[in-house]
Design a protein around this motif. Structure first.
Motif, PDB file in Angstrom:
ATOM      1  N   LEU A  69      61.159   5.432  68.715  1.00  0.00           N
ATOM      2  CA  LEU A  69      61.585   6.750  68.278  1.00  0.00           C
ATOM      3  C   LEU A  69      62.911   6.635  67.537  1.00  0.00           C
ATOM      4  O   LEU A  69      63.861   6.009  68.024  1.00  0.00           O
ATOM      5  N   LEU A  70      62.969   7.253  66.361  1.00  0.00           N
ATOM      6  CA  LEU A  70      64.156   7.220  65.516  1.00  0.00           C
ATOM      7  C   LEU A  70      64.718   8.633  65.416  1.00  0.00           C
ATOM      8  O   LEU A  70      64.003   9.561  65.029  1.00  0.00           O
ATOM      9  N   ALA A  71      65.978   8.805  65.764  1.00  0.00           N
ATOM     10  CA  ALA A  71      66.587  10.133  65.740  1.00  0.00           C
ATOM     11  C   ALA A  71      66.754  10.621  64.302  1.00  0.00           C
ATOM     12  O   ALA A  71      67.308   9.926  63.447  1.00  0.00           O
ATOM     13  N   LEU A  72      66.266  11.817  64.038  1.00  0.00           N
ATOM     14  CA  LEU A  72      66.419  12.458  62.724  1.00  0.00           C
ATOM     15  C   LEU A  72      66.705  13.929  62.976  1.00  0.00           C
ATOM     16  O   LEU A  72      65.807  14.686  63.332  1.00  0.00           O
ATOM     17  N   HIS A  73      67.955  14.337  62.790  1.00  0.00           N
ATOM     18  CA  HIS A  73      68.340  15.722  63.074  1.00  0.00           C
ATOM     19  C   HIS A  73      69.320  16.206  62.018  1.00  0.00           C
ATOM     20  O   HIS A  73      69.666  15.467  61.077  1.00  0.00           O
ATOM     21  N   ASP A  74      69.755  17.448  62.171  1.00  0.00           N
ATOM     22  CA  ASP A  74      70.592  18.076  61.148  1.00  0.00           C
ATOM     23  C   ASP A  74      71.871  17.304  60.882  1.00  0.00           C
ATOM     24  O   ASP A  74      72.408  17.341  59.767  1.00  0.00           O
ATOM     25  N   HIS A  75      72.385  16.607  61.884  1.00  0.00           N
ATOM     26  CA  HIS A  75      73.688  15.954  61.747  1.00  0.00           C
ATOM     27  C   HIS A  75      73.614  14.547  61.163  1.00  0.00           C
ATOM     28  O   HIS A  75      74.643  13.999  60.767  1.00  0.00           O
ATOM     29  N   ASN A  76      72.410  13.947  61.113  1.00  0.00           N
ATOM     30  CA  ASN A  76      72.352  12.575  60.594  1.00  0.00           C
ATOM     31  C   ASN A  76      71.322  12.371  59.490  1.00  0.00           C
ATOM     32  O   ASN A  76      71.209  11.261  58.941  1.00  0.00           O
ATOM     33  N   GLU A  77      70.555  13.413  59.160  1.00  0.00           N
ATOM     34  CA  GLU A  77      69.436  13.221  58.234  1.00  0.00           C
ATOM     35  C   GLU A  77      69.884  12.699  56.873  1.00  0.00           C
ATOM     36  O   GLU A  77      69.242  11.819  56.291  1.00  0.00           O
ATOM     37  N   GLU A  78      70.982  13.227  56.369  1.00  0.00           N
ATOM     38  CA  GLU A  78      71.477  12.785  55.071  1.00  0.00           C
ATOM     39  C   GLU A  78      71.791  11.291  55.083  1.00  0.00           C
ATOM     40  O   GLU A  78      71.532  10.581  54.107  1.00  0.00           O
ATOM     41  N   GLN A  79      72.320  10.805  56.201  1.00  0.00           N
ATOM     42  CA  GLN A  79      72.716   9.406  56.296  1.00  0.00           C
ATOM     43  C   GLN A  79      71.538   8.458  56.504  1.00  0.00           C
ATOM     44  O   GLN A  79      71.555   7.325  56.001  1.00  0.00           O
ATOM     45  N   VAL A  80      70.524   8.874  57.245  1.00  0.00           N
ATOM     46  CA  VAL A  80      69.446   7.953  57.602  1.00  0.00           C
ATOM     47  C   VAL A  80      68.247   8.025  56.672  1.00  0.00           C
ATOM     48  O   VAL A  80      67.379   7.130  56.713  1.00  0.00           O
ATOM     49  N   ALA A  81      68.163   9.064  55.823  1.00  0.00           N
ATOM     50  CA  ALA A  81      66.968   9.235  54.985  1.00  0.00           C
ATOM     51  C   ALA A  81      66.716   8.037  54.088  1.00  0.00           C
ATOM     52  O   ALA A  81      65.574   7.561  53.967  1.00  0.00           O
ATOM     53  N   ALA A  82      67.762   7.517  53.453  1.00  0.00           N
ATOM     54  CA  ALA A  82      67.584   6.396  52.535  1.00  0.00           C
ATOM     55  C   ALA A  82      67.038   5.171  53.256  1.00  0.00           C
ATOM     56  O   ALA A  82      66.146   4.480  52.743  1.00  0.00           O
ATOM     57  N   GLY A  83      67.559   4.912  54.452  1.00  0.00           N
ATOM     58  CA  GLY A  83      67.062   3.766  55.213  1.00  0.00           C
ATOM     59  C   GLY A  83      65.611   3.933  55.620  1.00  0.00           C
ATOM     60  O   GLY A  83      64.832   2.957  55.600  1.00  0.00           O
ATOM     61  N   ARG A 111      65.163  16.621  53.828  1.00  0.00           N
ATOM     62  CA  ARG A 111      65.789  15.557  53.040  1.00  0.00           C
ATOM     63  C   ARG A 111      64.942  14.290  53.034  1.00  0.00           C
ATOM     64  O   ARG A 111      64.838  13.597  52.017  1.00  0.00           O
ATOM     65  N   LEU A 112      64.340  13.982  54.170  1.00  0.00           N
ATOM     66  CA  LEU A 112      63.495  12.795  54.241  1.00  0.00           C
ATOM     67  C   LEU A 112      62.255  12.965  53.384  1.00  0.00           C
ATOM     68  O   LEU A 112      61.883  12.065  52.623  1.00  0.00           O
ATOM     69  N   VAL A 113      61.598  14.115  53.492  1.00  0.00           N
ATOM     70  CA  VAL A 113      60.389  14.344  52.702  1.00  0.00           C
ATOM     71  C   VAL A 113      60.719  14.317  51.214  1.00  0.00           C
ATOM     72  O   VAL A 113      59.998  13.703  50.417  1.00  0.00           O
ATOM     73  N   ARG A 114      61.800  14.948  50.817  1.00  0.00           N
ATOM     74  CA  ARG A 114      62.184  14.950  49.403  1.00  0.00           C
ATOM     75  C   ARG A 114      62.497  13.538  48.916  1.00  0.00           C
ATOM     76  O   ARG A 114      62.068  13.141  47.823  1.00  0.00           O
ATOM     77  N   ALA A 115      63.227  12.771  49.744  1.00  0.00           N
ATOM     78  CA  ALA A 115      63.566  11.404  49.354  1.00  0.00           C
ATOM     79  C   ALA A 115      62.318  10.537  49.208  1.00  0.00           C
ATOM     80  O   ALA A 115      62.217   9.714  48.291  1.00  0.00           O
ATOM     81  N   ALA A 116      61.356  10.721  50.118  1.00  0.00           N
ATOM     82  CA  ALA A 116      60.111   9.963  50.024  1.00  0.00           C
ATOM     83  C   ALA A 116      59.346  10.342  48.763  1.00  0.00           C
ATOM     84  O   ALA A 116      58.802   9.472  48.060  1.00  0.00           O
TER      85      ALA A 116
END
Length: 297
Positions: A69-83, A111-116
């Motif tokens: 499980l990988l944490a993806l929430h409002d406070h970290n999504e911008e930082q982890v999306a690229a990875g 942000r993740l969906v848009r980046a993908a």
């Protein structure tokens, strides 16, 4: 519409593909609402991006699944999306879930969906539970056109201003609210949209599920009458504006009328609003009575 194709969870139609991001709707209460396809995908991906890993771990455990499980929430999504996009590009398959319901609907994941998408990677929807749509479906309020608003501002002044901005919207409004603010939100709805029909739905698909339809003006009293009615997670389905309340000439009729009625009274306020908007004075006078004006003899 094309008839659905029946498949089992073991058929190729439900197989997990490398490099794909699966957006998976999960139950909003009743665990029986997790689809067989969602279960198969959650069990087949390399890892799951979750709003709260503890909640998702409990869900997976209930179905006998163990996945990273990988944490993806409002406070970290911008930082982890690229990875995460990098992992997808390398051939890993990922699922995206929220704590409950359909991801991105007042939940993280955009942000993740848009980046993908921007990276040219496949994004696959696994439809399922959504509290807003569930409430709309049982409300008896027009469902041919609706606007998802989500959570209103937390402070009363800002909340009333937001409701006033929405007052002339002809589409049905779908609002979310928490137990901490439902009583205050109901008071503001009553003040701004007193005659509108509202379906208040709480704890959908859960043990104490409840949905009732009433005028917005009656909401505060209904909630206050039973302490249990203020508990849970809420969806408010609010009737849209009647034709005469709609936006005319780019002006927000409800906002204009409210100001004029406050300064001039219902009759004179309606007369001036008619000159500004081009609408009928009689219609505006009737509307002014719902906005706090007093009937003039």
């Amino acid at each position: 519409m094309q008839a659905p194709v029946e498949t089992s969870v073991n058929t190729p139609a439900n197989a997990v593909q490398p490099g794909h991001l699966y957006v998976v709707a999960t139950p909003i209460g009743n665990l029986g609402d997790l689809s067989p396809r969602a279960l198969a995908v959650l069990g087949g991906v390399d890892a799951i991006c979750a709003e709260d890993t503890r909640n998702s771990a409990a869900l997976l455990s209930h179905f006998g699944l163990r996945k990273p499980l990988l944490a993806l929430h409002d406070h970290n999504e911008e930082q982890v999306a690229a990875g995460l996009v990098g992992r997808l590009a390398s051939g890993e398959s990922l699922a995206l879930v929220s704590d409950a319901g359909t991801p991105l609907v007042s939940d993280p994941g955009f942000r993740l969906v848009r980046a993908a998408r921007e990276a040219g990677l496949p994004v696959v929807a696994l439809p399922g539970p959504c509290a807003a749509i569930a409430a709309l479906s049982v409300s008896g309020i027009a469902s041919d056109r609706f606007l998802f608003v989500g959570f209103l501002p937390a402070k009363s002044g800002q909340r009333r201003a937001a409701l006033e901005d929405l007052a002339s919207e002809p589409a049905t409004l779908l609002l979310y609210e928490s137990s901490h603010r439902i009583a205050e939100a109901a008071t503001d709805l009553a003040a701004v949209l007193g005659t509108r029909r509202v379906c208040i739905a709480r704890e959908l698909t859960k043990l104490f599920e409840q949905s009732e339809v009433m005028a917005a003006a009656d909401l505060p009293g209904w909630i206050a009458a039973d302490a249990n009615r203020g508990k849970g997670e809420f969806v408010l389905v609010v009737e849209g504006a009647a034709r005469r309340e709609a936006v005319a000439g780019g002006a927000d009729v409800a906002r204009i009328l409210r100001v004029l009625v406050r300064e001039l009274g219902a009759s004179q306020g309606a007369k001036l609003a008619a000159e500004i908007t081009g609408l009928k004075k009689r219609d505006l006078y009737e509307m002014s009575l719902t906005l706090g004006g007093k009937e003039e003899g």
